[in-house]
Write a protein that holds these residues in place. Structure first.
Motif: not given
Length: 286
Positions: A85-95, A153-155, A178-184
């Motif tokens: 498994v590989r998670l790709v996300g922003d700071s929420i994924t980073a914790g 990765i945050s931000g 893939v957990a992205l979109g908040t920063n976008d």
């Protein structure tokens, strides 16, 4: 993972379950795009599959996964098809904002999660942070999965994954989340975001057997700070997932207002585990 961390996860999960009775949740009762006017902030994505038969449940209409199809994850896991498994996300994924994130002893594990070959290198967040990613990590270890990478990765943005997918996806994985979109939401309008999401998710699909997309959560950011509310970017992701066969996890209303940090953007550990609960429910993980 240390036993103490597992015990804390169990306790937090109980709190999340009680909060779910009072409101919030995974949105498994409706397949319609969100129309809520509540402010949104930044971080987390969503995914959805296709092919629900006529007469299928509302859950299938929203996620593209019936309960039997969701259980297919477990069958494929047990057959050995899903091992990594590989998670790709922003700071929420980073914790960011969850218990342990600022702990000086919670150092990075040393795994490189991003390398563009030009000196821009990022390392994996600690496995000791009490966040949704590490709850998933613990579940994966308990169920015999052989590789798990949290590339949060945050931000960072969906735009970043679209711009250089190889640097962020690495060698890929059987299951890409893939957990992205908040920063976008603070920088890109719906047209650009849709273009970026299609390119990013297509790249993930080429390196995976299964692509799962998390919707951005409805955070507490003032609307005037956004180009597009994060929840509406979730609508875009939901449509893309329905068209292209990705699994959509509707986390938009999973994190209730009291589950955010003081910044109104990042979930606490309780809020983060509510995201994990949605993912686990959608995939019918046992």
């Amino acid at each position: 993972m240390v036993e103490g961390f597992r015990v804390r996860l169990v306790m937090l999960a109980a709190s999340v379950a009680l909060a779910g009775l009072a409101g919030g949740g995974c949105g498994l009762e409706s397949g319609q795009p969100s129309t809520q006017d509540e402010p949104a902030m930044q971080e987390v994505s969503s995914a959805q599959g296709t092919g629900a038969e006529p007469g299928a449940s509302d859950e299938a209409a929203m996620t593209g996964v019936t309960r039997d199809e969701g259980s297919d994850f477990m069958r494929r896991l047990r057959s050995g098809e899903y091992r990594t498994v590989r998670l790709v996300g922003d700071s929420i994924t980073a914790g960011y904002g969850t218990n342990g994130f600022w702990d000086p002893d919670a150092t990075a594990e040393g795994v490189v999660i991003y390398d563009d070959g030009m000196g821009n290198v990022h390392h994996e967040p600690s496995a000791a942070i009490e966040c949704w990613a590490n709850a998933f990590r613990a579940w994966a270890a308990d169920n015999g999965m052989q590789g798990f990478v949290n590339a949060g990765i945050s931000g960072w943005f969906m735009h970043d994954l679209a711009a250089n997918p190889t640097a962020w996806l690495g060698e890929g994985a059987d299951v890409s989340v893939v957990a992205l979109g908040t920063n976008d939401a603070g920088y890109y309008g719906p047209g650009q975001f849709a273009e970026d999401a299609r390119a990013a998710l297509s790249a993930a699909q080429q390196m995976s057997k299964l692509v799962v997309v998390l919707a951005p959560v409805a955070d507490l950011r003032p609307q005037e700070l956004l180009v597009e509310p994060a929840t509406e970017l979730g609508d875009i992701l939901q449509g893309i997932c329905a068209e292209d066969g990705y699994v959509f996890v509707d986390t938009r209303q999973a994190v209730t207002p009291e589950m955010f940090c003081d910044d109104g953007l990042h979930p606490t550990s309780e809020g983060s585990l509510a995201i994990w609960d949605c993912l686990r429910t959608t995939l019918a993980l046992e």
